[in-house]
Design an enzyme around this catalytic site. Structure first.
Site, PDB file in Angstrom:
ATOM      1  N   GLU A 227       0.890  -1.184   0.000  1.00  0.00           N
ATOM      2  CA  GLU A 227       0.000   0.000   0.000  1.00  0.00           C
ATOM      3  C   GLU A 227       0.910   1.210   0.000  1.00  0.00           C
ATOM      4  O   GLU A 227       1.508   1.539   1.025  1.00  0.00           O
ATOM      5  CB  GLU A 227      -0.878  -0.001   1.256  1.00  0.00           C
ATOM      6  CG  GLU A 227      -1.670  -1.279   1.422  1.00  0.00           C
ATOM      7  CD  GLU A 227      -3.148  -1.083   1.217  1.00  0.00           C
ATOM      8  OE1 GLU A 227      -3.557  -0.015   0.721  1.00  0.00           O
ATOM      9  OE2 GLU A 227      -3.896  -2.004   1.549  1.00  0.00           O
ATOM     10  N   CYS A 261      -1.809   9.463   2.622  1.00  0.00           N
ATOM     11  CA  CYS A 261      -1.547   8.829   1.329  1.00  0.00           C
ATOM     12  C   CYS A 261      -2.552   9.323   0.298  1.00  0.00           C
ATOM     13  O   CYS A 261      -2.243   9.440  -0.879  1.00  0.00           O
ATOM     14  CB  CYS A 261      -1.594   7.316   1.448  1.00  0.00           C
ATOM     15  SG  CYS A 261      -3.109   6.689   2.155  1.00  0.00           S
TER      16      CYS A 261
HETATM   17  P1  NAD Z   1       8.583   4.508   4.472  1.00  0.00           P
HETATM   18  O1  NAD Z   1       8.576   3.759   3.192  1.00  0.00           O
HETATM   19  O2  NAD Z   1       9.710   5.433   4.735  1.00  0.00           O
HETATM   20  O3  NAD Z   1       8.558   3.493   5.710  1.00  0.00           O
HETATM   21  C1  NAD Z   1       7.514   2.569   5.897  1.00  0.00           C
HETATM   22  C2  NAD Z   1       8.004   1.429   6.766  1.00  0.00           C
HETATM   23  O4  NAD Z   1       9.006   0.682   6.061  1.00  0.00           O
HETATM   24  C3  NAD Z   1       8.660   1.862   8.082  1.00  0.00           C
HETATM   25  O5  NAD Z   1       8.228   0.987   9.087  1.00  0.00           O
HETATM   26  C4  NAD Z   1      10.135   1.708   7.782  1.00  0.00           C
HETATM   27  O6  NAD Z   1      10.925   1.489   8.933  1.00  0.00           O
HETATM   28  C5  NAD Z   1      10.144   0.495   6.878  1.00  0.00           C
HETATM   29  N1  NAD Z   1      11.293   0.345   5.989  1.00  0.00           N
HETATM   30  C6  NAD Z   1      12.075   1.309   5.447  1.00  0.00           C
HETATM   31  N2  NAD Z   1      13.000   0.759   4.630  1.00  0.00           N
HETATM   32  C7  NAD Z   1      12.795  -0.585   4.647  1.00  0.00           C
HETATM   33  C8  NAD Z   1      13.404  -1.699   3.997  1.00  0.00           C
HETATM   34  N3  NAD Z   1      14.416  -1.519   3.153  1.00  0.00           N
HETATM   35  N4  NAD Z   1      12.938  -2.941   4.233  1.00  0.00           N
HETATM   36  C9  NAD Z   1      11.883  -3.128   5.064  1.00  0.00           C
HETATM   37  N5  NAD Z   1      11.266  -2.117   5.719  1.00  0.00           N
HETATM   38  C10 NAD Z   1      11.706  -0.861   5.507  1.00  0.00           C
HETATM   39  O7  NAD Z   1       7.187   5.270   4.546  1.00  0.00           O
HETATM   40  P2  NAD Z   1       6.637   6.215   5.699  1.00  0.00           P
HETATM   41  O8  NAD Z   1       7.400   7.492   5.678  1.00  0.00           O
HETATM   42  O9  NAD Z   1       6.518   5.488   6.982  1.00  0.00           O
HETATM   43  O10 NAD Z   1       5.155   6.480   5.199  1.00  0.00           O
HETATM   44  C11 NAD Z   1       4.821   7.466   4.272  1.00  0.00           C
HETATM   45  C12 NAD Z   1       4.469   6.837   2.941  1.00  0.00           C
HETATM   46  O11 NAD Z   1       3.473   5.844   3.128  1.00  0.00           O
HETATM   47  C13 NAD Z   1       3.884   7.819   1.953  1.00  0.00           C
HETATM   48  O12 NAD Z   1       4.412   7.562   0.689  1.00  0.00           O
HETATM   49  C14 NAD Z   1       2.390   7.494   1.998  1.00  0.00           C
HETATM   50  O13 NAD Z   1       1.694   7.888   0.845  1.00  0.00           O
HETATM   51  C15 NAD Z   1       2.412   6.033   2.199  1.00  0.00           C
HETATM   52  N6  NAD Z   1       1.160   5.536   2.773  1.00  0.00           N
HETATM   53  C16 NAD Z   1       0.327   4.773   1.988  1.00  0.00           C
HETATM   54  C17 NAD Z   1      -0.889   4.335   2.496  1.00  0.00           C
HETATM   55  C18 NAD Z   1      -1.834   3.513   1.667  1.00  0.00           C
HETATM   56  O14 NAD Z   1      -2.754   2.958   2.227  1.00  0.00           O
HETATM   57  N7  NAD Z   1      -1.653   3.408   0.359  1.00  0.00           N
HETATM   58  C19 NAD Z   1      -1.252   4.665   3.800  1.00  0.00           C
HETATM   59  C20 NAD Z   1      -0.389   5.437   4.566  1.00  0.00           C
HETATM   60  C21 NAD Z   1       0.825   5.861   4.047  1.00  0.00           C
END
Ligand code: NAD
Length: 459
Positions: A227, A261
């Site tokens: 997502e 998002c």
């Molecule tokens: P992010 O991708 O920076 O991090 C998300 C999660 O992934 C965190 O828990 C992080 O620690 C982990 N992570 C980071 N690198 C990783 C790796 N290499 N391997 C495994 N895990 C890893 O995102 P964020 O800043 O937490 O969230 C913001 C983003 O999420 C925005 O792009 C937003 O649009 C999106 N989002 C989407 C939805 C949806 O339902 N489509 C909902 C909420 C947020």
């Protein structure tokens, strides 16, 4: 130790022990051992436990909201709205689990019966985001637990305290500690979690991380759901009241400081009402109260992550260099005692076009580009000119006109005269860089199971 910083003050509010490869492996093994017994419990038992979890959220929401504010900087009222919105979301899952999971007889003739049952996936990894940690977390762990899975839950490093509170409430409600386990840390810890032989990976976060995760699990025959982000467009037709549309869309763009998002990230306005719409939009934005997220009436708090400020500054510099006009905002806020926090002025850019990153890349901040268009056809082309496809909206009095356009929109969710809205009754999914798979709705219960086909012949 993982240091947790309050984005409003820059102060460290907690230090939490981080997981490492050895502790993650141990947690995985325990979850693997515990999952069959959890799946063998009746659905009635698991439902009762999740209902008890819901009751804890309801009873503790004031305290939980303050914890959420302390690590994300989300204004208190918006944190309360998230917790209040979580309750009906959990109810939806509770109300629909039994019917969705009931084995289905699809054929019964001449001694031959065919049945579909729903089996849990097993042990799943849930790597989560910080912007709505209760919503995006519960979209996964509630139906995953209801359907008999064990969950290794990695909250975002920016919502760790909230993740730990969620775990405590689930344990108190009766979920065994080995069936729901938190994995604490940054992306490195998330990457280490993916090394375990889990049966499914459910991720919410950015498109860049989603792609890294897809690479990390490539070649493994497991379920992968992503997502991801969006660059969500809305088109305002010339038959609407520009003032009312501007009020709705300013909220859709700036709520939670634009860190949703499905935040409105691009606005196209029919040239006939462009100026009155822009005037009303700017007036609306000027009325937003910025400041301490705990203060009464604050609408825009700090950004959760300090590095995002540089992303916004770069988008604004790129846009203005290419001819955009900065109507309002554009800078980090250093005055009024807000200098230590990650505060950014709500920003409106006019005369934008698709050569600018502000109209192409997710901003995830209180910033919006508004572009004038000649007609519906031009708006449609621009709306679909994106690598993302989370949501798209049309504001018009004419339902047919909206449906014609929304039918062509390449997006998982479409809105008529509304925006930035999620319903537990509808599937939440994306197209392109917005991800694969879905949560919510009854599909979002089924997704944590695999269908098993039973061919039963009477002897
Ligand atoms: P992010 O991708 O920076 O991090 C998300 C999660 O992934 C965190 O828990 C992080 O620690 C982990 N992570 C980071 N690198 C990783 C790796 N290499 N391997 C495994 N895990 C890893 O995102 P964020 O800043 O937490 O969230 C913001 C983003 O999420 C925005 O792009 C937003 O649009 C999106 N989002 C989407 C939805 C949806 O339902 N489509 C909902 C909420 C947020």
């Amino acid at each position: 130790m993982l240091k947790i910083t309050n984005p409003a003050t820059g102060k460290i509010v907690a230090e939490v022990l981080e997981d490492n490869a050895a502790s993650i492996k141990r947690k995985y093994m325990l979850a693997r051992d515990a999952q069959p017994a959890w799946a063998a419990k009746s659905l009635g038992h698991r439902t009762k436990v999740i209902r008890a979890f819901r009751a804890q959220v309801a009873a503790r929401k004031d305290e939980l909201a303050r914890i959420l504010v302390s690590e994300t900087g989300k204004p208190l009222q918006q944190a309360m709205s998230e917790l209040n919105g979580l309750l009906p979301r959990i109810e939806f899952f509770l109300d629909h689990a039994r019917k969705t999971l009931r084995p289905r007889k699809v054929h019964d003739q001449d001694g031959m019966t065919e049945v579909i049952s729903h089996e849990p996936l097993g042990v799943i990894a849930n790597i989560s985001a910080w912007n709505y940690p209760y919503f995006v977390g519960a979209n996964v762990f509630v139906p995953a637990l209801l359907t008999g899975n064990a969950v290794l839950y990695k909250p975002s490093e920016f919502a760790t305290r909230t993740g730990l509170e969620i775990a405590e409430m689930l344990y108190e409600a009766g979920v065994p500690q080995t069936v729901f386990t938190t994995v604490i840390g940054t992306g490195t810890v998330g990457a280490a979690l993916l090394k375990q032989p889990v049966d499914g990976v459910f991720f919410t976060g950015s498109a860049a991380t989603g792609k890294a995760i897809a690479k990390a699990v490539a070649g493994r025959m497991i379920k992968l759901q992503l997502e991801l982000g969006g660059k969500d467009p809305v088109y305002v037709c010339d038959d609407v009241d520009p003032v009312a549309a501007a009020a709705g869309l300013a909220d859709g763009a700036m709520y939670n400081a634009g860190q949703s998002c499905c935040a409105v990230e691009r606005i196209y306005v029919h040239e006939n009402i462009y100026q009155p719409f822009v005037d009303a939009f700017i007036k609306e934005v000027k009325g937003f109260k910025i400041g301490d997220p705990l203060a009464e009436g604050t609408y825009i708090g700090p950004l959760t992550r300090a590095p995002q400020i540089k992303v916004l500054e770069a988008q604004i510099a790129d846009a203005t260099k290419k001819g955009a006009r900065l109507a309002i905002g554009g800078k980090r806020i250093r005055t009024r005692g807000l200098g230590k926090g990650n505060y950014f002025q709500p920003t409106v850019l006019l005369d934008v076009d698709h050569s600018m990153t502000v109209m192409r890349d997710e901003s995830f901040g209180p910033i919006i580009g508004i572009q004038s268009v000649q007609d519906d056809a031009e708006a449609m082309v621009l709306m679909n000119d994106t690598s993302y496809g989370l949501t798209a909206g049309v504001f018009t009095k004419d339902r047919k006109r909206a449906e014609r356009m929304l039918g062509q929109a390449r997006a998982g969710t479409v809105y008529w005269n509304c925006c930035d809205r999620v319903s537990p009754r509808l599937p939440w999914s994306g197209v392109g860089d917005s991800g694969i798979g879905l949560t919510l709705s009854t599909y979002g219960i089924e997704t944590f199971t695999r269908p098993k086909a039973w061919h039963l012949r009477k002897a």
